[in-house]
Design an enzyme around this catalytic site. Sequence first.
Site, PDB file in Angstrom:
ATOM      1  N   TYR A 285       0.817  -1.211   0.000  1.00 15.49           N
ATOM      2  CA  TYR A 285       0.000   0.000   0.000  1.00 15.49           C
ATOM      3  C   TYR A 285       0.856   1.269   0.000  1.00 15.49           C
ATOM      4  CZ  TYR A 285      -3.799  -3.221   1.235  1.00 15.49           C
ATOM      5  OH  TYR A 285      -4.692  -4.251   1.252  1.00 15.49           O
TER       6      TYR A 285
ATOM      7  N   LYS B 266       3.840 -15.571   2.924  1.00 13.62           N
ATOM      8  CA  LYS B 266       3.725 -16.363   1.690  1.00 13.62           C
ATOM      9  C   LYS B 266       5.159 -16.714   1.286  1.00 13.62           C
ATOM     10  CE  LYS B 266       1.246 -18.046  -1.726  1.00 13.62           C
ATOM     11  NZ  LYS B 266       0.418 -19.245  -1.535  1.00 13.62           N
TER      12      LYS B 266
ATOM     13  N   ASP C   4      -2.645 -18.354   2.636  1.00 11.04           N
ATOM     14  CA  ASP C   4      -3.818 -19.040   2.082  1.00 11.04           C
ATOM     15  C   ASP C   4      -4.353 -20.063   3.077  1.00 11.04           C
ATOM     16  OD1 ASP C   4      -1.304 -20.036   1.531  1.00 11.04           O
ATOM     17  OD2 ASP C   4      -1.834 -20.961  -0.367  1.00 11.04           O
TER      18      ASP C   4
ATOM     19  N   ASP D 208      -4.897  -6.818   6.152  1.00 12.16           N
ATOM     20  CA  ASP D 208      -6.113  -6.124   5.751  1.00 12.16           C
ATOM     21  C   ASP D 208      -7.207  -7.153   5.474  1.00 12.16           C
ATOM     22  OD1 ASP D 208      -7.878  -4.255   4.866  1.00 12.16           O
ATOM     23  OD2 ASP D 208      -6.805  -3.718   3.041  1.00 12.16           O
TER      24      ASP D 208
ATOM     25  N   ASP E   7     -10.446  -8.522   8.176  1.00 11.68           N
ATOM     26  CA  ASP E   7     -11.868  -8.424   7.810  1.00 11.68           C
ATOM     27  C   ASP E   7     -12.528  -9.796   7.903  1.00 11.68           C
ATOM     28  OD1 ASP E   7     -11.810  -5.727   7.351  1.00 11.68           O
ATOM     29  OD2 ASP E   7     -12.829  -5.873   5.411  1.00 11.68           O
TER      30      ASP E   7
END
Length: 365
Positions: free
Chosen positions: A146, A195, A227, A251, A255
Site C-alpha cells: 500500500y 507467503k 492461504d 487487511d 476483515d
Amino acid sequence: MNIQIACIPGDGIGPEIVQEAKKVLDRVCEKFGHTIEYTDVLMGGASIDAYGVPLTQETVDICRSRAAVLMGSIGGDAATSPWYKLPPDKRPEAGLLAIRKALGLYANLRPAYLFPELAASCPLAAKEGGRNFDLIIVRELTGGLYFGERWTKDIDGVMTAQDTLRYNENEIRRIIRTAFEIAQKRRKKVTSVDKANVLDTSRLWRKIAAEIAQDFPDVAYENMLVDNCAMQLVRDPEQFDVIVTENMFGDILSDEASMITGSIGMLSSASLNETSFGLYEPSHGSAPDIAGKGIANPIATILSAAMLLRYSFALTAEADAIENAVKKTLADGFRSADLMPKTDDAEGLTKVNCREMGDRICERI
Ligand code: NAD
C-alpha cells in the site's frame, strides 16, 4: 490522572458512536478519579467540507500533541457522495492513510472475540462444546504494497500497472516484537503469517520472526502460509491467539476474522506507534445507510475506548470495567438493531438505540 485525547468524530454514524464512547469514558473516569479532556478535530469527509482536503496539518499536529486519538469512522456512500467525484488522493480515505503514516502508526491490532451472548450470530458451522474464539490480528500498517512505488502506463501499446511490495528488516522486527509482547499478556501463542513459498519479502519476514521468537521462550511460535490461514480462520479459529502479518495480508485476514464473529458493530481496533501513542477506532465504516437514524451500535467504539485506556494509559482496571460493563449489558439482554436475531427468537431481549446502549453500559460501570 489527567487524560488528554484528540477525537475525530468523522462522517456518517461517526459522531453518534463517538458521543457514546465519550459518555462511557466520562463515567469510567468519574468512577476511578481521573479527569479527561477531549479536543475534537476534523478528518475525512467532514474535513473536505470544511477545508477542501481530507486531512489538515492542524489535525495532525493536535493529534500528535495528545497521548491518544479516539476516532469514529470516515467516508460516505461512494455512489452518491460528492467526495467520491474528487481525485483519489483528495477523498476521505486518503486522510486515513495519511494520518497513519504521519503519526507512525505501524501496528494495527484487531481483536476478534466471540461474545457468548452473540454466539448465534457466528456464521461458522456449530462445533461440539460451542464456538469460543478470542484472537487478535496484529497487522503491519505503514509498509508493504500500500505504500510502495506504483504506476500505470502504456508500454508498447499495452496498458500495464505495477505495485511494489517492499519491507526492510527493521519494519518487520518492530511489528513481530509487538506481537510477541501482546502474546505474553494473553495466551502466549504467535502465528506469523506469510507467503514464504513465493515471496522474498515473506522469506525475510520469516527469518526475522524466527530470530525474535528466540527472545520470547515463554511464547509458542509457528509460521503459517496466508492461504492456509484464511482457511483455518473459517475451519478452526479457536487455534489462534495472536496472528501477526504484513499490511495487505492483514487487511484481508482481519476483515475475515471480524466477520466470523457475525457482528461488525462489536469490533474494536487500535493502531499504535513505537511509543504508547495510538489511534483507536471501530473496525467498521461510517455506515452511511443508517447515519442520523440513531440506531448505530456504539459498542465497537466503546470497546476501542477501552483499548485506548489499556494501551496508551496502562489503565487496566478501567479498561476491564468498560469491557465487563459491555458483557453485562449484553447478558442483561440489551441489543442494538444490528444485534437483534433475524428470526422471531427475541424473547428476553430489549432493543435499544445508540444513545440508550451507551446509557445501559454506563449504568453497569
Ligand atoms: P460499513 O462498515 O460502513 O457498513 C457495512 C454494513 O454494516 C452497513 O449495512 C452498515 O449499516 C452496517 N454497520 C456498520 N457499522 C455499524 C454499526 N456500528 N451499527 C450498526 N450497523 C453497522 O462499510 P461500507 O458500507 O463498505 O463503507 C461505508 C463507508 O465507510 C465507506 O466510505 C468506506 O470507505 C468507509 N470506511 C471507513 C473506515 C474507517 O473509517 N476506518 C473503515 C471501513 C470503511
